[in-house]
Design an enzyme around this catalytic site. Sequence first.
Site, PDB file in Angstrom:
ATOM      1  N   HIS A 140       0.839  -1.205   0.000  1.00 11.31           N
ATOM      2  CA  HIS A 140       0.000   0.000   0.000  1.00 11.31           C
ATOM      3  C   HIS A 140       0.880   1.265   0.000  1.00 11.31           C
ATOM      4  O   HIS A 140       0.491   2.288  -0.555  1.00 11.31           O
ATOM      5  CB  HIS A 140      -0.904   0.027   1.239  1.00 11.31           C
ATOM      6  CG  HIS A 140      -2.132  -0.817   1.123  1.00 11.31           C
ATOM      7  ND1 HIS A 140      -3.293  -0.372   0.525  1.00 11.31           N
ATOM      8  CD2 HIS A 140      -2.392  -2.079   1.539  1.00 11.31           C
ATOM      9  CE1 HIS A 140      -4.214  -1.316   0.589  1.00 11.31           C
ATOM     10  NE2 HIS A 140      -3.690  -2.366   1.200  1.00 11.31           N
ATOM     11  N   GLU A 229      -7.351 -12.160   0.998  1.00 10.95           N
ATOM     12  CA  GLU A 229      -8.213 -11.011   1.288  1.00 10.95           C
ATOM     13  C   GLU A 229      -9.030 -10.673   0.046  1.00 10.95           C
ATOM     14  O   GLU A 229      -8.475 -10.143  -0.927  1.00 10.95           O
ATOM     15  CB  GLU A 229      -7.371  -9.797   1.705  1.00 10.95           C
ATOM     16  CG  GLU A 229      -6.554 -10.027   2.963  1.00 10.95           C
ATOM     17  CD  GLU A 229      -5.626  -8.868   3.304  1.00 10.95           C
ATOM     18  OE1 GLU A 229      -5.110  -8.851   4.434  1.00 10.95           O
ATOM     19  OE2 GLU A 229      -5.419  -7.987   2.432  1.00 10.95           O
TER      20      GLU A 229
END
Length: 252
Positions: A140, A229
């Site tokens: 990220h 995820e």
Amino acid sequence: MRSAKSILIALLAIASISSASAQSLPGGFVYLRDIDPTIIQDIRYATANNFVGRPLVGYAAGECVVKREVGLRLKAVQQDLAAQNLSLKMFDCYRPARASLDMVAWSQNGRETAAERRYNPRIPKTELFRLGYIASRSQHSTGAALDLTLVDLKADNSGKYDPSKTYADCTAPVEARPPEGSVDMGTGYDCTDAKGHTAAPSITPDQRAWRKRLVAAMAKQGFVNYSKEWWHFSLPGAGGAAYDFPIQPRRN
């Protein structure tokens, strides 16, 4: 003594500097809202509605910041979804490196509250890094990874998270989980449980169909899903170095 006029000029200069600082981003980064304001944003780490229970360090604003190429591809995904009365909803985008270190500190603080256990009902939080659910050096931070879901624009998405209410854990039926204003993917966002794995066999056919629809929509623009995820995607080749600049309010 300084005149009222000189003080006013100084204050205006400070305000101007502050505004410019809030708007400036390193080269290649953009506010997603400047690329496509129709994409819904619910940047959870800028709030207390997340597994840590407070805003993470570095999140001074609930804004999705991404590399420009990532933003343009998200815009293309959104355009395809709009024809189906659907929208993307962003949970997290660029994440300052300091926020990942904040997660590390949280995992090692020796406490686990009931609210925290909603996100990891079966796994001690000290194990989350070892098992690959959280990374101390996150993709990220490169601006090329995203957490997101789908919103059915025809549905009633008015439910709001109530911090005073006791909710079931993230694997419970959607009616018992905290409302997220999005389609039912089988678990809540950030659910560190096998049921949150994209291909989990324990979800319903409808939930599986929604996950496949999300993966297909993102894959069309080159995004790759992380198998543990259902909400996490990245764009190969768009990352590079990790950054640590804080997320500041976007200037209108």
